[in-house]
Design a protein around this motif. Sequence first.
Motif, PDB file in Angstrom:
ATOM      1  N   VAL A 169       0.845  -1.202   0.000  1.00 14.96           N
ATOM      2  CA  VAL A 169       0.000   0.000   0.000  1.00 14.96           C
ATOM      3  C   VAL A 169       0.877   1.247   0.000  1.00 14.96           C
ATOM      4  O   VAL A 169       0.628   2.208  -0.731  1.00 14.96           O
ATOM      5  CB  VAL A 169      -0.955   0.013   1.216  1.00 14.96           C
ATOM      6  CG1 VAL A 169      -1.716   1.337   1.284  1.00 14.96           C
ATOM      7  CG2 VAL A 169      -1.931  -1.146   1.138  1.00 14.96           C
ATOM      8  N   VAL A 170       1.921   1.219   0.821  1.00 18.16           N
ATOM      9  CA  VAL A 170       2.846   2.360   0.900  1.00 18.16           C
ATOM     10  C   VAL A 170       3.553   2.567  -0.430  1.00 18.16           C
ATOM     11  O   VAL A 170       3.691   3.707  -0.912  1.00 18.16           O
ATOM     12  CB  VAL A 170       3.879   2.142   2.035  1.00 18.16           C
ATOM     13  CG1 VAL A 170       4.997   3.187   1.941  1.00 18.16           C
ATOM     14  CG2 VAL A 170       3.206   2.216   3.394  1.00 18.16           C
TER      15      VAL A 170
ATOM     16  N   THR B 114       2.594   1.708  -3.504  1.00 18.74           N
ATOM     17  CA  THR B 114       1.668   2.249  -4.500  1.00 18.74           C
ATOM     18  C   THR B 114       1.353   3.716  -4.202  1.00 18.74           C
ATOM     19  O   THR B 114       1.226   4.536  -5.115  1.00 18.74           O
ATOM     20  CB  THR B 114       0.365   1.432  -4.549  1.00 18.74           C
ATOM     21  OG1 THR B 114       0.668   0.048  -4.746  1.00 18.74           O
ATOM     22  CG2 THR B 114      -0.520   1.901  -5.698  1.00 18.74           C
ATOM     23  N   SER B 115       1.242   4.057  -2.924  1.00 18.31           N
ATOM     24  CA  SER B 115       0.988   5.449  -2.525  1.00 18.31           C
ATOM     25  C   SER B 115       2.149   6.344  -2.950  1.00 18.31           C
ATOM     26  O   SER B 115       1.942   7.462  -3.447  1.00 18.31           O
ATOM     27  CB  SER B 115       0.781   5.546  -1.012  1.00 18.31           C
ATOM     28  OG  SER B 115      -0.339   4.784  -0.604  1.00 18.31           O
TER      29      SER B 115
ATOM     30  N   ILE C 273       1.951   6.986  -6.626  1.00 19.02           N
ATOM     31  CA  ILE C 273       0.955   8.007  -6.948  1.00 19.02           C
ATOM     32  C   ILE C 273       1.503   9.402  -6.644  1.00 19.02           C
ATOM     33  O   ILE C 273       1.332  10.345  -7.431  1.00 19.02           O
ATOM     34  CB  ILE C 273      -0.344   7.758  -6.166  1.00 19.02           C
ATOM     35  CG1 ILE C 273      -1.000   6.454  -6.642  1.00 19.02           C
ATOM     36  CG2 ILE C 273      -1.317   8.927  -6.337  1.00 19.02           C
ATOM     37  CD1 ILE C 273      -2.199   6.017  -5.817  1.00 19.02           C
TER      38      ILE C 273
ATOM     39  N   GLY D 224      -3.889   5.594  -9.626  1.00 19.49           N
ATOM     40  CA  GLY D 224      -4.984   5.865  -8.703  1.00 19.49           C
ATOM     41  C   GLY D 224      -6.083   4.827  -8.844  1.00 19.49           C
ATOM     42  O   GLY D 224      -6.631   4.347  -7.842  1.00 19.49           O
TER      43      GLY D 224
ATOM     44  N   PHE E  43      -4.867   1.610  -7.296  1.00 15.03           N
ATOM     45  CA  PHE E  43      -4.933   1.688  -5.836  1.00 15.03           C
ATOM     46  C   PHE E  43      -6.354   1.437  -5.349  1.00 15.03           C
ATOM     47  O   PHE E  43      -6.574   0.686  -4.396  1.00 15.03           O
ATOM     48  CB  PHE E  43      -4.457   3.066  -5.369  1.00 15.03           C
ATOM     49  CG  PHE E  43      -4.341   3.204  -3.871  1.00 15.03           C
ATOM     50  CD1 PHE E  43      -3.131   2.974  -3.233  1.00 15.03           C
ATOM     51  CD2 PHE E  43      -5.439   3.559  -3.093  1.00 15.03           C
ATOM     52  CE1 PHE E  43      -3.017   3.089  -1.856  1.00 15.03           C
ATOM     53  CE2 PHE E  43      -5.339   3.675  -1.722  1.00 15.03           C
ATOM     54  CZ  PHE E  43      -4.124   3.436  -1.107  1.00 15.03           C
TER      55      PHE E  43
ATOM     56  N   TYR F 221      -6.818  -2.001  -3.267  1.00 13.06           N
ATOM     57  CA  TYR F 221      -6.818  -1.839  -1.819  1.00 13.06           C
ATOM     58  C   TYR F 221      -8.156  -1.359  -1.236  1.00 13.06           C
ATOM     59  O   TYR F 221      -8.594  -1.855  -0.204  1.00 13.06           O
ATOM     60  CB  TYR F 221      -5.710  -0.869  -1.403  1.00 13.06           C
ATOM     61  CG  TYR F 221      -4.356  -1.265  -1.944  1.00 13.06           C
ATOM     62  CD1 TYR F 221      -3.810  -2.524  -1.659  1.00 13.06           C
ATOM     63  CD2 TYR F 221      -3.626  -0.409  -2.768  1.00 13.06           C
ATOM     64  CE1 TYR F 221      -2.581  -2.907  -2.168  1.00 13.06           C
ATOM     65  CE2 TYR F 221      -2.391  -0.784  -3.280  1.00 13.06           C
ATOM     66  CZ  TYR F 221      -1.869  -2.026  -2.983  1.00 13.06           C
ATOM     67  OH  TYR F 221      -0.656  -2.400  -3.492  1.00 13.06           O
TER      68      TYR F 221
END
Length: 268
Positions: free
Chosen positions: A200-201, A203-204, A207, A252, A255, A259
């Motif tokens: 998650v981090v 992919t963040s 972005i 985006g 994500f 998630y």
Amino acid sequence: MEIQLQFHPESHVKPLEWEKFNFPKSVKWMEQHWHYSFIFSLMYILIIHAGQMMMKNRRPFKLKSLLFLWNVSLAIFSIAGFLRTFPEIAKLLTEDSGFHKSVCSREQQTIATAFWSLLSAWSKVAELFDTAFVVLRKQPLIFLHWYHHTSVLLFTWFTYTSMDPSNRWFLSMNYFIHGIMYAYYALKATGVKVPRSISVVITSLQILQMIMGVTVNVYSLVVRAVGTPCARKDMDVAVGLLMYFSYMILFGNFFYKAYLKSSSKKRV
């Protein structure tokens, strides 16, 4: 247009001996052969389809050891690239109008940055082999994966010859994210159960990278519109903005589906 790149002795990025290369010669070669990036991209797409057809009725390969070595190699390369390119941005940001200089001025560009820019362009060819592991292991191949690989390859080859000042940002961000991402993939290849929060981090951060890419290109358009000098080519800005904006939307969307949407389904 011949670009003069001079090493600044006061720079924080003092070139290592093996980073000193014939920059004008590399620019001339790229100007004459940048269309190779289109050939590589076309071959890449054709080989993907051929590989998927070949694997249709075959069992997936595991390739754990090879996958680990591949990802570790790219992680080390990317970390080294970040450590060699980011100090130039850091130095500029400490000066007056530092952000503007980092985006629009070739001031403080060094032969070391040029060298890692060239390595980045060629590494995008090597990174096409990421997809071989996806195809041979019969994993889902999403549009974002192959679109990102081909478009980055085309962009890095296209902008290398102009030594676009904003490449400082694009290079450093890409090297930084890839250093983390490939290290993550290497861990997964060993069978280590990496917490979902790490992906998650990552992919963040990707972005945020795309948002920053859009910001740099929009800034370039704005300052040029008000008459402030900015040593970037119109085509580099236009292509860069289109590319980073498309990435921002696609990452985006990824994500959300990977998630947010999946988490909401589990709660139902």
